[in-house]
Write a protein that holds these residues in place. Structure first.
Motif, short mmCIF file in Angstrom:
data_model
loop_
_atom_site.label_atom_id
_atom_site.label_comp_id
_atom_site.label_asym_id
_atom_site.label_seq_id
_atom_site.Cartn_x
_atom_site.Cartn_y
_atom_site.Cartn_z
N MET A 1 0.83 -1.18 0.00
CA MET A 1 0.00 0.00 0.00
C MET A 1 0.87 1.23 0.00
SD MET A 1 -1.61 0.25 3.84
CE MET A 1 -2.04 -1.46 3.75
N LEU A 2 0.27 2.33 -0.36
CA LEU A 2 0.97 3.61 -0.42
C LEU A 2 0.33 4.56 0.58
CD1 LEU A 2 2.94 5.65 -1.69
CD2 LEU A 2 1.27 5.98 -3.53
N VAL A 3 1.14 5.13 1.47
CA VAL A 3 0.68 6.09 2.46
C VAL A 3 1.22 7.46 2.08
CG1 VAL A 3 0.89 6.82 4.87
CG2 VAL A 3 0.54 4.40 4.32
N ALA A 4 0.33 8.44 1.95
CA ALA A 4 0.73 9.83 1.67
C ALA A 4 0.26 10.69 2.85
CB ALA A 4 0.12 10.32 0.36
N GLU A 5 1.22 11.23 3.59
CA GLU A 5 0.92 12.01 4.79
C GLU A 5 2.04 13.02 4.99
OE1 GLU A 5 -0.03 13.88 7.91
OE2 GLU A 5 -1.49 12.29 7.49
N ASP A 6 1.68 14.30 5.14
CA ASP A 6 2.70 15.34 5.24
C ASP A 6 3.28 15.49 6.64
OD1 ASP A 6 0.02 16.37 5.74
OD2 ASP A 6 0.93 18.36 5.89
N GLU A 7 2.63 15.00 7.67
CA GLU A 7 3.16 15.09 9.03
C GLU A 7 4.07 13.89 9.30
OE1 GLU A 7 0.36 16.02 12.18
OE2 GLU A 7 -1.01 16.83 10.66
N ASP A 8 5.34 14.16 9.57
CA ASP A 8 6.33 13.10 9.74
C ASP A 8 5.92 12.07 10.79
OD1 ASP A 8 7.91 14.35 7.83
OD2 ASP A 8 9.21 15.32 9.31
N GLY A 9 5.49 12.53 11.95
CA GLY A 9 5.13 11.61 13.03
C GLY A 9 3.95 10.72 12.68
N VAL A 10 2.95 11.29 12.04
CA VAL A 10 1.77 10.52 11.64
C VAL A 10 2.15 9.53 10.55
CG1 VAL A 10 -0.56 10.64 10.65
CG2 VAL A 10 0.18 12.37 12.31
N ARG A 11 2.94 9.98 9.59
CA ARG A 11 3.38 9.09 8.50
C ARG A 11 4.15 7.89 9.05
NH1 ARG A 11 5.78 12.64 5.86
NH2 ARG A 11 7.91 12.20 6.47
N GLU A 12 5.05 8.15 10.01
CA GLU A 12 5.83 7.07 10.60
C GLU A 12 4.94 6.13 11.41
OE1 GLU A 12 8.79 4.47 11.72
OE2 GLU A 12 8.62 5.82 10.01
N LEU A 13 3.98 6.67 12.14
CA LEU A 13 3.04 5.84 12.89
C LEU A 13 2.24 4.94 11.94
CD1 LEU A 13 1.54 5.03 15.52
CD2 LEU A 13 -0.04 6.90 15.02
N LEU A 14 1.78 5.49 10.85
CA LEU A 14 1.04 4.71 9.86
C LEU A 14 1.91 3.59 9.30
CD1 LEU A 14 -0.70 7.65 8.00
CD2 LEU A 14 -1.88 5.84 9.26
N ARG A 15 3.15 3.93 8.93
CA ARG A 15 4.05 2.93 8.36
C ARG A 15 4.32 1.81 9.36
NH1 ARG A 15 8.42 0.83 9.03
NH2 ARG A 15 9.02 2.27 10.68
N LYS A 16 4.67 2.21 10.58
CA LYS A 16 5.00 1.22 11.61
C LYS A 16 3.81 0.33 11.92
CE LYS A 16 6.77 0.79 16.26
NZ LYS A 16 6.53 1.27 17.58
N THR A 17 2.66 0.92 12.14
CA THR A 17 1.47 0.15 12.49
C THR A 17 1.10 -0.82 11.38
OG1 THR A 17 0.63 1.94 13.88
CG2 THR A 17 -0.97 0.31 13.10
N LEU A 18 1.04 -0.33 10.16
CA LEU A 18 0.61 -1.19 9.05
C LEU A 18 1.63 -2.28 8.76
CD1 LEU A 18 -0.97 1.60 6.86
CD2 LEU A 18 -2.17 -0.18 8.16
N THR A 19 2.90 -1.98 8.94
CA THR A 19 3.94 -3.00 8.77
C THR A 19 3.79 -4.09 9.84
OG1 THR A 19 5.46 -1.40 7.78
CG2 THR A 19 6.43 -3.41 8.68
N GLU A 20 3.50 -3.67 11.07
CA GLU A 20 3.29 -4.64 12.15
C GLU A 20 2.09 -5.55 11.88
OE1 GLU A 20 3.11 -2.31 15.74
OE2 GLU A 20 5.29 -2.06 15.79
N TYR A 21 1.11 -5.06 11.14
CA TYR A 21 -0.05 -5.87 10.77
C TYR A 21 0.22 -6.70 9.51
CZ TYR A 21 -3.34 -4.20 14.27
OH TYR A 21 -3.99 -3.95 15.45
N GLY A 22 1.45 -6.65 9.01
CA GLY A 22 1.84 -7.52 7.91
C GLY A 22 1.74 -6.93 6.52
N TYR A 23 1.45 -5.65 6.42
CA TYR A 23 1.32 -5.02 5.11
C TYR A 23 2.67 -4.49 4.62
CZ TYR A 23 -3.66 -5.08 6.13
OH TYR A 23 -4.93 -5.47 6.44
N SER A 24 2.84 -4.49 3.32
CA SER A 24 3.98 -3.83 2.67
C SER A 24 3.59 -2.38 2.47
CB SER A 24 4.21 -4.45 1.30
OG SER A 24 5.36 -5.17 1.26
N VAL A 25 4.40 -1.46 2.98
CA VAL A 25 4.02 -0.05 3.01
C VAL A 25 5.10 0.82 2.38
CG1 VAL A 25 3.34 1.88 4.49
CG2 VAL A 25 2.73 -0.46 5.15
N LEU A 26 4.69 1.65 1.43
CA LEU A 26 5.52 2.71 0.88
C LEU A 26 4.99 4.02 1.44
CD1 LEU A 26 5.41 1.61 -2.85
CD2 LEU A 26 7.35 1.34 -1.30
N THR A 27 5.88 4.97 1.74
CA THR A 27 5.42 6.25 2.28
C THR A 27 5.89 7.41 1.44
OG1 THR A 27 7.34 6.44 3.75
CG2 THR A 27 5.36 5.37 4.66
#
Length: 119
Positions: A1-27
């Motif tokens: 999946m692709l995550v587009a988020e301009d706030e660094d902290g939110v973007r990192e939280l999204l990446r980390k959370t979704l990766t922990e749930y087993g998803y492949s994440v591009l930011t």
């Protein structure tokens, strides 16, 4: 999946959370970066998770551009803005996946799964 988020902290939280749930994440930090990444990935992106309000290109503009290329792409919008502000930007929660900030990581995972399953 692709995550587009301009706030660094939110973007990192999204990446980390979704990766922990087993998803492949591009930011990406904003829409232009997201378009470049999507172009490099071809059909390997099943879901766009995007903030609605971002500099340079809104999440709605990003989604519409990507949907022109891939009509089957699933979209989950995220926003910290009030209902009126979201509606003025042309996104209505009943018509698209919309997750309000702040959100629990479990809610994010549930909404991503629902979006991917087409619900």
């Amino acid at each position: 999946m692709l995550v587009a988020e301009d706030e660094d902290g939110v973007r990192e939280l999204l990446r980390k959370t979704l990766t922990e749930y087993g998803y492949s994440v591009l930011t990406a930090r904003h829409g232009r970066d997201a378009l470049l990444l999507a172009g490099e990935q071809g059909d390997r992106i099943d879901l766009l998770v995007t903030d609605i309000v971002m500099p340079e290109m809104s999440g709605r503009e990003l989604a519409e551009t990507l949907l022109d290329r891939r009509p089957d792409l699933k979209i989950l919008y995220i926003s910290g803005y009030t209902d009126d502000e979201v509606l003025q930007r042309g996104v209505r929660g009943r018509e698209v996946g919309l997750l309000r900030k702040p959100f629990a990581t479990e809610e994010l995972a549930r909404r991503v799964r629902t979006a991917l399953d087409g619900g």
